[in-house]
Design an enzyme around this catalytic site. Structure first.
Site, PDB file in Angstrom:
ATOM      1  N   ILE A  34       0.821  -1.218   0.000  1.00  0.00           N
ATOM      2  CA  ILE A  34       0.000   0.000   0.000  1.00  0.00           C
ATOM      3  C   ILE A  34       0.854   1.267   0.000  1.00  0.00           C
ATOM      4  O   ILE A  34       0.319   2.369   0.087  1.00  0.00           O
ATOM      5  CB  ILE A  34      -0.937   0.023   1.224  1.00  0.00           C
ATOM      6  CG1 ILE A  34      -0.108  -0.098   2.506  1.00  0.00           C
ATOM      7  CG2 ILE A  34      -1.969  -1.083   1.141  1.00  0.00           C
ATOM      8  CD1 ILE A  34      -0.937   0.004   3.772  1.00  0.00           C
ATOM      9  N   HIS A  36       5.209   2.867  -0.857  1.00  0.00           N
ATOM     10  CA  HIS A  36       6.587   2.577  -1.233  1.00  0.00           C
ATOM     11  C   HIS A  36       7.428   3.822  -1.005  1.00  0.00           C
ATOM     12  O   HIS A  36       6.949   4.945  -1.111  1.00  0.00           O
ATOM     13  CB  HIS A  36       6.679   2.157  -2.703  1.00  0.00           C
ATOM     14  CG  HIS A  36       7.801   1.210  -2.963  1.00  0.00           C
ATOM     15  ND1 HIS A  36       7.642  -0.155  -2.883  1.00  0.00           N
ATOM     16  CD2 HIS A  36       9.096   1.425  -3.275  1.00  0.00           C
ATOM     17  CE1 HIS A  36       8.799  -0.742  -3.160  1.00  0.00           C
ATOM     18  NE2 HIS A  36       9.693   0.206  -3.401  1.00  0.00           N
ATOM     19  N   GLY A  37       8.700   3.586  -0.676  1.00  0.00           N
ATOM     20  CA  GLY A  37       9.631   4.684  -0.474  1.00  0.00           C
ATOM     21  C   GLY A  37      11.047   4.178  -0.593  1.00  0.00           C
ATOM     22  O   GLY A  37      11.290   3.013  -0.923  1.00  0.00           O
ATOM     23  N   SER A  38      12.011   5.043  -0.311  1.00  0.00           N
ATOM     24  CA  SER A  38      13.406   4.641  -0.435  1.00  0.00           C
ATOM     25  C   SER A  38      13.780   3.589   0.595  1.00  0.00           C
ATOM     26  O   SER A  38      14.701   2.799   0.379  1.00  0.00           O
ATOM     27  CB  SER A  38      14.307   5.869  -0.272  1.00  0.00           C
ATOM     28  OG  SER A  38      14.135   6.432   1.015  1.00  0.00           O
ATOM     29  N   PHE A  39      13.073   3.553   1.714  1.00  0.00           N
ATOM     30  CA  PHE A  39      13.365   2.566   2.746  1.00  0.00           C
ATOM     31  C   PHE A  39      12.867   1.180   2.357  1.00  0.00           C
ATOM     32  O   PHE A  39      13.362   0.179   2.857  1.00  0.00           O
ATOM     33  CB  PHE A  39      12.688   2.983   4.056  1.00  0.00           C
ATOM     34  CG  PHE A  39      11.189   3.050   3.938  1.00  0.00           C
ATOM     35  CD1 PHE A  39      10.402   1.924   4.155  1.00  0.00           C
ATOM     36  CD2 PHE A  39      10.572   4.231   3.583  1.00  0.00           C
ATOM     37  CE1 PHE A  39       9.036   1.989   4.030  1.00  0.00           C
ATOM     38  CE2 PHE A  39       9.202   4.296   3.455  1.00  0.00           C
ATOM     39  CZ  PHE A  39       8.428   3.168   3.681  1.00  0.00           C
ATOM     40  N   ALA A  41       8.948  -0.886   1.409  1.00  0.00           N
ATOM     41  CA  ALA A  41       7.526  -0.850   1.097  1.00  0.00           C
ATOM     42  C   ALA A  41       6.713  -0.964   2.377  1.00  0.00           C
ATOM     43  O   ALA A  41       7.186  -1.447   3.405  1.00  0.00           O
ATOM     44  CB  ALA A  41       7.156  -1.975   0.135  1.00  0.00           C
ATOM     45  N   LYS A  57       5.814  -2.053   7.884  1.00  0.00           N
ATOM     46  CA  LYS A  57       6.782  -1.288   7.101  1.00  0.00           C
ATOM     47  C   LYS A  57       8.063  -2.108   7.034  1.00  0.00           C
ATOM     48  O   LYS A  57       8.723  -2.336   8.042  1.00  0.00           O
ATOM     49  CB  LYS A  57       7.040   0.082   7.726  1.00  0.00           C
ATOM     50  CG  LYS A  57       8.020   0.927   6.913  1.00  0.00           C
ATOM     51  CD  LYS A  57       7.960   2.399   7.289  1.00  0.00           C
ATOM     52  CE  LYS A  57       8.470   2.640   8.683  1.00  0.00           C
ATOM     53  NZ  LYS A  57       8.642   4.094   8.947  1.00  0.00           N
ATOM     54  N   ASP A 151       9.466  16.053  11.246  1.00  0.00           N
ATOM     55  CA  ASP A 151       8.979  15.801   9.881  1.00  0.00           C
ATOM     56  C   ASP A 151       7.458  15.909   9.850  1.00  0.00           C
ATOM     57  O   ASP A 151       6.772  15.047   9.297  1.00  0.00           O
ATOM     58  CB  ASP A 151       9.437  14.431   9.391  1.00  0.00           C
ATOM     59  CG  ASP A 151       9.352  14.315   7.863  1.00  0.00           C
ATOM     60  OD1 ASP A 151       9.248  15.365   7.201  1.00  0.00           O
ATOM     61  OD2 ASP A 151       9.372  13.188   7.345  1.00  0.00           O
TER      62      ASP A 151
END
Length: 1001
Positions: A34, A36-39, A41, A57, A151
């Site tokens: 659901i 996604h990112g640089s780290f 999914a 995560k 953040d």
């Protein structure tokens, strides 16, 4: 590298306790990606043990920067374990499998940014207030525990189905406040975070700034400066004024709240606790405002997903039937376009999504997208289907069963749709449905876009990641240098303290040794004086015994002589009877014996008085000698203390100079390092900006090339369109020609038909020729116009891009100039502060030295005063005792020469100087050495009948003690050498008041 620091190592028990040992693949099923990112999914999943919906995560810690990734995972897990608040995400555990950490958390519907993406319009003010209030409560909890989120943005503010607001994505959070790391998402960063390494530390108020930017994001669908390059946005935020709400439709309360959050100076910015009392969040609002918003969003998501489903179903249907008619397809597409526009406003994409320092999905890019406006519906639909947005971590939160029950029971539509169902049955159905249903406020296209966006724009994302990594490395280098210099300073200070302590210990040992030496000297002097006194008494007694024996012998001789004389006188007188002679002789003998006995008794009495007087004189002389010795020893001790104190002060001054030199050298080293890091940072920023400029120009050229390549097709279609128009015109003219020909043939005689037909044919040919000319002209004009328009449009785009890039470059130069000026000002300020600290420390040291010298002088004066007073009391007590015993002070002060006229074996001088020679005294120095007892007096011994004659050979030391005794001055009559010596003495009070003290010579 130690094994405990290696990525994935669990040898450290504290780190091992952070992770569960079970296999996560056996515990969680039904995983659906659901986000996604640089780290990695984010997945929707279900816990097989409780059938509970969770979010997972997955964060990989392999590959490049594996150690850094591992440390980020550990930090986030520790942070999540520490927080527990209704407005913070609930942490459920973390598992490790194949170099991947499975971070399990509760599942939520989505984030505030998803609301903007779905509805394609800003939120209402009451909705913004509700979301902001929940976020503020979570921030107040974090800040009260000295934690900073760092953040905050719409993508990290999550919503549950009951309408609860939760903060998520703590990958950038700090567990300590204040902090000074460069982290966060650029557009939401506070100025003090951007300038953290240059200007110092920041606290939780950076979250307040980010919350103000988030309010603008919710009110305007994107944060300020979002159309600007991320790096340029950083420079703009750091040096320009704070942003404000653009529209006038918002209330003054909202504007004041945003302005308060976006105060440029952190000290003027309110805290999260203070903002909780702001009227904007305390105003009355419907309790179901967020629940209604979530329900509307879910309905819109369902409509958009159904639209995608219908499109796919249509494609499959067309493929199965080899495609329907073109007209039907176009009509259905137009209908689908209408549905899409009614449920949502057209989306704008972004090629400027910038990753943040966080490892969460939401912070990998901004939660709002931006692209140039597109006019045709086809492009809008394509963008809605394929463009890229940022998916936040908001979709990774579990919805609790009790919250689901509350949501289903509290929804009036649920109750209205099934009014006859029993409450327990309804609750059971609701619970079962929410456990089975994948509830979300995110469309499938958002998830797809995020996955595609992560694959694209990697160059820009890597550039920002590299820049942040460089800032972290620079900060780490600076901190390492500061720690190294601090350790060096501590070591140097410890060494100096040790040297000073060693010197003080040595001085204390020397002083203790000197005091023991003085005590031994005094004890030795006491023994010597005791022995001298005994020898002196024995000497006098021996002399007196010898004198007595001589006296007795003399009496015997005189007795015999007198006896002989008496016998001769008797013998001459023959007339006297013998008996009478005998009686007279006996009587004369008795008289002689009686006279001799009286003389002997007188001699013994005089000897006894002389012995007592001389012993008393000797004791007084010994007392004065002991006083002189005490004065010499005290003078030596005080001089030693003065010398030691001078040496200690000299060492303190040398240590001060050494510390000062080291401090200035350290400051210079740090400032040089800071200047070098700033230079490297500015060089990197300029390189990144130039690369960004080249990339934008390259993309524009690529776009223009594609337009040029597409131009023939466009021209062909235009030409076909003109050709079709010409054909239609020809057909119309042909029909008109036929109608006119028939009409003329009907109305004209048959004989003229040939001429009429010829004329009509010529007219038709002429008009067709005109049409052909118009056709050629239209084609040529269209070709030239289209080419000119394309060239002008491309040239205009080039000019706009050049101006934009030039402005961004000028902004960068201005930012770097400001940073350099601030760095120089900071360096000057640090130098001034150091100089002030050093000057103050020098002044305090000099004041301390002066105080210690004054204290030492006071101690010296007090020691001298107390010593002289004690010695005066002892002399006075001795003289009082002498007076009680019947001795006159004058007689005791004038020593008899007989005391020195008789030497005895082993006799030594009475004046002993332990220092090896006559030293200076507090009074006037004596001239000449003391005279020993063994030296014979001038003129030889005097008869015992005259014991009190003048003393020509009295040692000068005998008057020394009297001279130095203030009490003796009052007891001694004037005249004589002793009086002359004593007349030069002063009282104790006059000695102290005149500053009389031991000299250092």
């Amino acid at each position: 590298m130690p094994s405990t620091n290696r990525a994935g190592s669990l040898k450290d028990p504290e780190i091992a306790e952070l992770f569960f040992k079970e296999d996560p693949e056996k515990l969680f099923t039904d995983l659906r990606e659901i986000g996604h990112g640089s780290f990695g999914a984010v997945y929707f999943a279900r816990d097989v043990r409780t059938n509970e919906v969770v979010a997972i995560k997955k964060m990989s810690y392999s590959g490049k920067q594996s150690t850094e990734k591992w440390q980020d995972i550990i930090k986030e897990v520790k942070f999540l374990q520490r927080i527990k608040h209704p407005n913070s995400i609930e942490y459920k555990g973390c598992y490790l499998r194949e170099h991947t950490a499975w971070l399990v958390m509760e599942y939520c519907l989505g984030s505030a940014s998803d609301l903007l993406e779905v509805h394609k319009k800003p939120l209402q003010e009451v909705e913004i207030a509700a979301i902001t209030h929940g976020a503020l409560q979570g921030l107040a909890y974090l800040h009260s525990h000295t934690m900073i989120h760092r953040d905050i943005k719409a993508g990290n503010i999550l919503l549950t189905e009951p309408g609860q607001v939760k903060l998520a994505d703590f990958g950038s959070a700090s567990m300590a406040s204040p902090a000074n790391s460069f982290v966060g998402t650029p557009y939401w960063m506070a100025p003090e975070v951007i300038l953290a390494m240059d200007e110092g530390q920041y606290d939780g108020k950076v979250d307040v700034w980010s919350l103000g930017i988030t309010c603008i994001e919710l009110a305007e669908r994107k944060p300020p400066l979002f159309n600007m390059n991320a790096m340029s946005a950083l420079y703009h935020i750091a040096q320009n004024e704070s942003p404000t709400l653009q529209s006038n439709e918002w209330s003054d309360y909202f504007r004041n709240f945003v302005d308060s959050c976006l105060q440029k100076i952190p000290q003027d910015r309110p805290t999260s606790e203070e903002l909780l009392k702001h009227i904007f969040v305390l105003r009355e609002r419907p309790e179901t405002v967020l629940i209604d918003l979530i329900q509307r969003t879910k309905d819109a998501v369902r409509e958009l997903d159904n639209l995608q489903y219908r499109k796919m179903k249509k494609l499959l249907f067309q493929e199965a039937h080899n495609g329907p008619a073109v007209e039907a397809q176009e009509e259905e597409e137009e209908q689908d376009h209408g549905v899409g526009r009614t449920g949502t406003v057209n989306s704008v994409g972004s090629n400027q999504s910038i990753p943040s320092m966080s490892i969460s999905a939401s912070s990998q890019s901004s939660s709002v997208n931006s692209l140039p406006d597109v006019s045709d519906d086809k492009s809008e639909l394509d963008m809605m289907e394929g463009d890229h947005t940022v998916m936040s971590n908001s979709s990774v939160i579990h919805l609790k069963p009790e919250e689901e029950n509350y949501r289903e029971e509290g929804d009036p539509r649920t109750r209205a749709s099934d009014p006859q169902s029993p409450p327990q049955v309804s609750r059971h159905k609701s619970h079962y449905r929410n456990r089975e249903h994948f509830a979300t406020i995110r469309t499938a296209s958002l998830v797809t876009r995020q996955m595609q966006e992560h694959e694209q724009d990697s160059e820009l994302r890597e550039q920002m990641s590299g820049y942040k990594r460089m800032r972290r490395q620079h900060q780490k280098q600076l901190m390492t240098l500061e720690n190294k210099l601090k350790a060096e300073m501590d070591e140097h200070r410890l060494r100096l303290d040790k040297d000073l302590e060693t010197q003080r210990n040595n001085f204390a040992a020397e002083m203790e040794k000197l005091i023991k030496k003085h005590q031994a000297a005094m004890e030795k002097e006491a023994k010597v004086m005791s022995n001298e006194e005994k020898k002196f008494q024995q000497h006098i007694q021996a002399q007196q015994k010898k004198e007595l024996n001589s006296f007795l012998e003399s009496q015997k001789r005189e007795y015999k002589l007198r006896k002989e004389q008496l016998k001769e006188e008797l013998n001459e007188n023959q007339s006297t009877p013998k008996k009478e002679k005998q009686e007279w002789l006996s009587k004369q003998k008795e008289n002689i014996q009686h006279f001799q006995a009286e003389e002997e008794a007188n001699l013994l009495r005089r000897q006894r008085q002389y012995l007592e007087l001389e012993c008393r004189r000797f004791k007084r002389r010994m007392l004065l000698g002991r006083h002189n010795l005490e004065q010499d020893l005290v003078r030596e001790e005080l001089n030693k203390r003065q010398t030691q104190k001078d040496l200690e002060h000299a060492m303190l001054l040398r240590q001060h100079e050494s510390m000062q030199e080291l401090e200035f050298r350290h400051l210079n080293t740090i400032q040089k390092m800071r200047c070098e890091l700033i230079r490297l940072q500015h060089q990197t920023e300029l390189t990144n900006q130039l690369e960004y400029n080249k990339r934008r120009e390259r993309e524009l050229r690529r776009k223009h090339v594609m337009e040029v390549r597409q131009q023939p097709k466009s021209l062909k279609s235009k030409e076909l369109q003109i050709k079709k128009q010409f054909q239609d015109t020809c057909k119309i003219q042909t029909r008109q020609y036929k109608a006119l020909r028939n009409h003329l043939l009907e109305t004209t005689p048959k004989s003229e038909h040939k001429a009429v037909l010829k004329r009509l044919k010529e007219e038709q040919t002429r008009k067709l020729a005109i049409l052909a000319e118009q056709y050629d002209h239209s084609i040529n004009e269209m070709l030239s116009t289209q080419a000119l328009r394309l060239d002008e449009a491309q040239e205009a785009e080039c000019q706009v891009l050049k101006m934009q890039l030039q402005q961004e470059l000028e902004l960068l130069n201005a930012y770097q100039s400001k940073i350099k000026m601030q760095a120089e000002a900071q360096h000057d300020r640090e130098l001034r502060e150091l100089e002030q600290r050093v000057s103050l420390r020098r002044a305090l040291l000099e004041q301390k030295i002066e105080e210690e010298m004054l204290a030492l002088q006071n101690e010296r004066t007090e020691r001298i005063r107390s010593l002289l007073e004690r010695q005066a009391r002892e002399i006075e007590a001795f003289d009082s005792e002498s007076m009680r015993l019947g001795f006159s002070n004058m007689v005791l002060s004038n020593l008899s020469p007989e005391a020195f006229s008789h030497s005895y074996p082993g006799a030594s001088g009475w004046s002993h100087n332990p220092t090896g020679g006559p030293g200076p005294h507090w009074g006037h120095p004596m001239g000449g050495p003391p005279q020993a007892w063994g030296h014979p007096m001038q003129g030889g011994p005097q008869p015992w009948g005259h014991p009190s004659g003048p003393m020509q050979g009295v040692p000068r030391g005998s008057s020394m003690g009297v001279r130095n005794s203030p009490q003796a001055l009052r007891r001694t009559a004037s005249g004589g050498r002793t009086e002359q010596g004593m007349s030069r003495s002063t009282s104790v009070t006059s000695q102290i008041s005149n500053g009389s003290h031991m000299s250092y010579t």
